[in-house]
Design an enzyme around this catalytic site. Structure first.
Site, short mmCIF file in Angstrom:
data_model
loop_
_atom_site.label_atom_id
_atom_site.label_comp_id
_atom_site.label_asym_id
_atom_site.label_seq_id
_atom_site.Cartn_x
_atom_site.Cartn_y
_atom_site.Cartn_z
CG HIS A 21 7.66 4.38 1.38
ND1 HIS A 21 7.02 5.55 2.26
CD2 HIS A 21 6.82 3.64 2.57
CE1 HIS A 21 7.03 5.12 3.72
NE2 HIS A 21 6.77 3.83 3.82
CB ILE A 22 5.19 1.24 -2.43
CG1 ILE A 22 4.23 1.91 -3.54
CG2 ILE A 22 4.09 -0.40 -2.86
CD1 ILE A 22 3.85 1.49 -5.20
CG HIS A 60 0.04 0.46 2.36
ND1 HIS A 60 -0.07 -1.40 3.06
CD2 HIS A 60 0.13 1.29 2.81
CE1 HIS A 60 1.26 -0.19 4.02
NE2 HIS A 60 0.65 1.05 4.65
#
Length: 230
Positions: free
Chosen positions: A229-230, A141
């Site tokens: 960021h992921i 996410h």
């Protein structure tokens, strides 16, 4: 003209008959004082005394027992919460759990494709070769808020406020391409992520919309310096 006169004996009989008729027309006039006293005591003016109704014996009422499903909803003794980080991917709770509180955060889900899976396997293999143990995540996410605590009756108005604040947002393209090491605010978790390189301005607009809802409910807003960021 002939006139007939009654004899004295007939007049006495007539007077006697009139006296008997008058006594019959006025009954109970010759009652003794004792009789009158009893009538006064009864308070019924000569009427026969009425029997007082007997009071019904009150039967003690018994309460029906509560169903077992209701008793299970409100236990007298609450079982202590056991924290096992192994059940949550190694994550450690940053605040104590309380009944009626719901921890939540706002995020954009990312559904990895086949290429992302191949990249992840390559990264894990390189880390193991250098003695670094990484635990792969099951879900990915992009966070738009910190983890906050909501009361149960806040959930619906909180969701409605978020939807109203995000209505103006349009679809955009977002991509990530550079690896970077991150650490959470509590310094209890270190992880490897991919920094966002395109769509950063649009993500900041989303963060500001979410922050307005957080401020409305007096909750912590997102970090001032944000690196998406992921």
């Amino acid at each position: 003209m002939l006139v007939g006169y009654s004899s004295s004996s007939e007049e006495e009989e007539e007077e006697k008959g009139e006296e008997e008729d008058s006594e019959a027309a006025a009954p109970h006039r010759s009652c003794s004082p004792k009789c009158h006293k009893e009538e006064d005591d009864d308070g019924n003016d000569g009427c026969p005394a009425r029997k007082k109704p007997k009071t019904e014996e009150q039967v003690p009422r018994t309460r029906l027992p509560l169903p077992g499903c209701l008793l299970a909803m409100f236990p007298e003794e609450v079982e202590p919460q056991t924290e096992d980080s192994a059940l949550h991917g190694g994550r450690i709770r940053s605040f104590k759990h309380e009944r009626g509180n719901w921890a939540t955060y706002v995020y954009l889900p990312y559904h990895p494709d086949e290429e992302f899976g191949e990249l992840l396997e390559e990264l894990l293999s390189l880390a193991r070769a250098r003695g670094v143990v990484l635990t792969p995540q099951e879900e990915f996410h992009l966070s738009l808020s910190q983890t906050v605590v909501l009361r149960h009756h806040w959930i619906q108005p909180f969701t409605q406020s978020l939807r109203a604040g995000l209505l103006h947002c349009k679809r955009f393209v977002c991509s990530a391409g550079r690896l970077r090491v991150y650490c959470n605010a509590e310094r209890t978790r270190t992880f490897l992520g991919m920094e966002v390189c395109t769509g950063h301005a649009q993500l900041l607009d989303l963060v500001q919309a979410v922050d307005r809802t957080m401020t409305e409910f007096r909750l912590d807003t997102f970090y001032k310096v944000t690196v998406q960021h992921i």
